[in-house]
Design a protein around this motif. Structure first.
Motif, PDB file in Angstrom:
ATOM      1  N   GLU A 313       0.773  -0.963  -0.161  1.00  0.00           N
ATOM      2  CA  GLU A 313       0.213   0.138   0.508  1.00  0.00           C
ATOM      3  C   GLU A 313       1.155   1.242  -0.171  1.00  0.00           C
ATOM      4  O   GLU A 313       0.860   2.882  -1.073  1.00  0.00           O
ATOM      5  N   GLU A 314       1.823   1.240   1.292  1.00  0.00           N
ATOM      6  CA  GLU A 314       2.637   2.422   0.694  1.00  0.00           C
ATOM      7  C   GLU A 314       3.804   2.585  -0.233  1.00  0.00           C
ATOM      8  O   GLU A 314       3.731   3.462  -1.099  1.00  0.00           O
ATOM      9  N   GLN A 315       3.835   1.100  -1.397  1.00  0.00           N
ATOM     10  CA  GLN A 315       5.063   1.212  -2.540  1.00  0.00           C
ATOM     11  C   GLN A 315       3.503   2.065  -3.139  1.00  0.00           C
ATOM     12  O   GLN A 315       4.152   2.908  -4.541  1.00  0.00           O
ATOM     13  N   GLU A 316       2.060   1.473  -3.647  1.00  0.00           N
ATOM     14  CA  GLU A 316       1.321   2.223  -4.407  1.00  0.00           C
ATOM     15  C   GLU A 316       1.061   3.625  -4.073  1.00  0.00           C
ATOM     16  O   GLU A 316       0.515   4.273  -5.186  1.00  0.00           O
ATOM     17  N   GLN A 317       1.232   3.633  -3.262  1.00  0.00           N
ATOM     18  CA  GLN A 317       0.100   4.891  -2.663  1.00  0.00           C
ATOM     19  C   GLN A 317       2.067   5.882  -3.202  1.00  0.00           C
ATOM     20  O   GLN A 317       1.703   6.828  -3.447  1.00  0.00           O
ATOM     21  N   GLN A 318       3.017   6.117  -3.000  1.00  0.00           N
ATOM     22  CA  GLN A 318       4.224   6.601  -3.291  1.00  0.00           C
ATOM     23  C   GLN A 318       3.703   6.538  -4.613  1.00  0.00           C
ATOM     24  O   GLN A 318       4.502   7.455  -5.030  1.00  0.00           O
ATOM     25  N   ARG A 319       3.749   5.352  -5.196  1.00  0.00           N
ATOM     26  CA  ARG A 319       4.073   5.111  -6.854  1.00  0.00           C
ATOM     27  C   ARG A 319       2.756   6.323  -7.388  1.00  0.00           C
ATOM     28  O   ARG A 319       3.162   7.461  -8.668  1.00  0.00           O
ATOM     29  N   GLN A 320       1.024   6.145  -6.733  1.00  0.00           N
ATOM     30  CA  GLN A 320       0.473   6.829  -7.299  1.00  0.00           C
ATOM     31  C   GLN A 320       1.023   8.816  -7.448  1.00  0.00           C
ATOM     32  O   GLN A 320       0.786   9.654  -7.213  1.00  0.00           O
ATOM     33  N   GLU A 321       1.461   9.032  -5.788  1.00  0.00           N
ATOM     34  CA  GLU A 321       1.975  10.314  -5.648  1.00  0.00           C
ATOM     35  C   GLU A 321       3.251  10.821  -6.755  1.00  0.00           C
ATOM     36  O   GLU A 321       2.774  11.751  -6.752  1.00  0.00           O
ATOM     37  N   GLU A 322       4.045  10.547  -6.753  1.00  0.00           N
ATOM     38  CA  GLU A 322       4.833   9.884  -7.977  1.00  0.00           C
ATOM     39  C   GLU A 322       3.882  10.348  -9.491  1.00  0.00           C
ATOM     40  O   GLU A 322       4.628  11.236 -10.406  1.00  0.00           O
ATOM     41  N   GLU A 323       3.205   9.524  -9.397  1.00  0.00           N
ATOM     42  CA  GLU A 323       2.654   9.440 -11.331  1.00  0.00           C
ATOM     43  C   GLU A 323       1.679  10.624 -11.271  1.00  0.00           C
ATOM     44  O   GLU A 323       2.065  11.217 -12.148  1.00  0.00           O
ATOM     45  N   LYS A 324       1.600  11.601 -10.274  1.00  0.00           N
ATOM     46  CA  LYS A 324       0.997  12.631  -9.813  1.00  0.00           C
ATOM     47  C   LYS A 324       1.400  13.522  -9.742  1.00  0.00           C
ATOM     48  O   LYS A 324       1.412  14.523 -10.475  1.00  0.00           O
ATOM     49  N   VAL A 325       2.708  13.559  -9.050  1.00  0.00           N
ATOM     50  CA  VAL A 325       3.896  14.441  -9.267  1.00  0.00           C
ATOM     51  C   VAL A 325       4.450  14.602 -10.675  1.00  0.00           C
ATOM     52  O   VAL A 325       4.337  15.499 -11.857  1.00  0.00           O
TER      53      VAL A 325
END
Length: 445
Positions: A313-325
């Motif tokens: 979940e943290e990795q997915e959240q980080q990936r989503q944040e990075e994708e969002k950025v």
């Protein structure tokens, strides 16, 4: 040539096969199946025949060996206690006995011949058991009608069920076969079985199963246990993981002697029962320990899975944040390029700057938000939109802005609106030939 496959078992046959293996302790499933098939899947008869074999009596389906069967008395000793009828005493007693002996011999011989012949004419109806529980309940009711309700607690179930419960509870099972026509049965029931000391002894020490041999269920048990005379009792217990007959009591026996003989049998086999209890307790503790280990392993596994889930979940959240950025940066880059293209297009569409000596020209000095100054000439007849487009095409100009005069302070309507779709000209806006206008940044707003 391949051997023919055995037919598949039904669910009822499978349950009987597992129950027979549990009651007898046989490890070979094929042997259990063959035994049940020999008895036409009658589990009570199969169990009784198996117990009979353990006593040293050959099975009815196996011919006896040519040599006498050798019984290991250390492992399979069956305690037998037979009470003979008292011999006649005195001259009168012996005279009566000798006089009646020929008549008694003739009577019993003719009776046996009659019974033997009757079997060929009409099979014994007791050979077919249709309601074993009903046979036991019927015997209990008839026993109470004749001897009263003061008696040991009878097991109200089939012989097979009694064996199963005795094995599960690790208790002694005393089997009593009631011969209604025997001369000693009535006295045994009244003077021995229904006495208070015998009742208390049996109720607290063992399970007690009884049935009349005139009933199909009792008759079948009698065929398996091979009694010699009545009253007949057999003590059965779990020994070496198999239900085994460990004692037989036959003949009329007094209450005190009856209790002593049962006590002797129980004491002689107590070590086997204790061994079974210890082994079962050890298995139970091992099972509990294994269960605890399994629960601990499952708890650890769930904790690891939870950690892994949170990590994913943290990795997915980080990936989503990075994708969002990244998407935000791409959107910003697209917006910037679009803005530059729009500025370039506006710059190309601007009308040429009029000469300084043109009487219709207006000199405007623009003061940008970054304190830089830009100067350009326009015509009085041009729309305020031209001024806005000129400022928009400049790189120093913010993305959103408005143009205001210094004094009196007012915002020039450079862009079309619903109320004023065509912005006014410079002359209509009241500008003079030389003006200083201020560009106010509206990007944050």
């Amino acid at each position: 040539m391949a051997a023919p496959e055995e037919p598949e078992l039904s669910q009822a046959q499978t349950e009987k096969l597992l129950q027979f293996q549990d009651l007898t302790g046989l490890e070979s499933m094929d042997q259990c199946r063959r035994t049940l098939e020999q008895h036409n899947w009658n589990i009570e008869a199969a169990v009784q025949d198996r117990l009979n074999e353990q006593e040293g009596v050959p099975s009815v389906f196996n011919p006896p060996p040519s040599r006498p069967l050798q019984v290991n008395t250390a492992d399979h000793r069956v305690y037998s206690y037979i009470v003979s009828r008292p011999q006649p005493r005195g001259l009168l007693g012996w005279s009566y006995y000798l006089i009646m002996l020929p008549f008694r011999f003739t009577y019993y011989t003719l009776l046996d011949i009659f019974r033997f012949a009757l079997r060929f004419i009409r099979p014994d109806p007791r050979g077919r058991v249709t309601d074993p529980v009903g046979d036991v309940v019927s015997f209990i009711q008839s026993f109470e009608e004749k001897y009263g309700r003061s008696h040991p607690v009878f097991y109200q179930g089939t012989y097979s069920q009694a064996l199963n419960d005795a094995k599960r509870e690790l208790r002694y099972l005393l089997v009593y076969l009631h011969g209604e026509d025997h001369q000693d049965t009535d006295e045994f029931c009244r003077s021995t079985l229904c006495t208070e000391e015998v009742i208390a002894f049996l109720n607290t020490r063992m399970l007690f199963w009884a049935c009349s041999t005139s009933k199909p269920e009792g008759y079948r048990v009698s065929q398996a246990l091979r009694e010699n005379t009545y009253p007949f009792l057999a003590m059965i217990m779990l020994k070496d993981r198999k239900m085994t007959v460990v004692g037989r009591l036959e003949g009329l026996i007094q209450p005190e002697d009856f209790i002593n003989q049962l006590t002797f049998i129980m004491d002689a086999n107590q070590t086997y029962l204790m061994s079974e209890r210890l082994e079962r307790e050890e298995r139970s503790q091992t099972q509990v320990l294994r269960q605890q280990q399994d629960e601990a392993y499952l708890a650890s596994l769930r904790a690891d899975q939870e950690k892994e889930r949170k990590k994913r979940e943290e990795q997915e959240q980080q990936r989503q944040e990075e994708e969002k950025v990244r998407q935000s940066a791409l959107a910003e880059e697209r917006r910037r390029r679009t803005l530059e293209e729009e500025k370039e297009r506006k710059s190309e569409c601007l009308p040429p700057e009029p000469p300084s000596d043109d009487p219709e020209s207006v000199k405007i000095v623009f003061k940008l938000p970054n304190d830089t100054r830009v100067e350009r000439r326009f015509l009085f007849g041009q729309s305020l939109t031209v001024i806005y487009d000129f400022l928009f095409s400049l790189k120093e100009t913010p993305e959103k802005f408005e143009i205001v005069t210094n004094f009196p302070r007012r915002v020039l309507p450079c862009l079309p609106t619903e109320e004023q779709p065509n912005p006014p000209t410079l002359k209509e806006a009241g500008l003079s030939r030389s003006e200083v206008l201020f560009v106010q940044d509206l990007t944050d707003d």
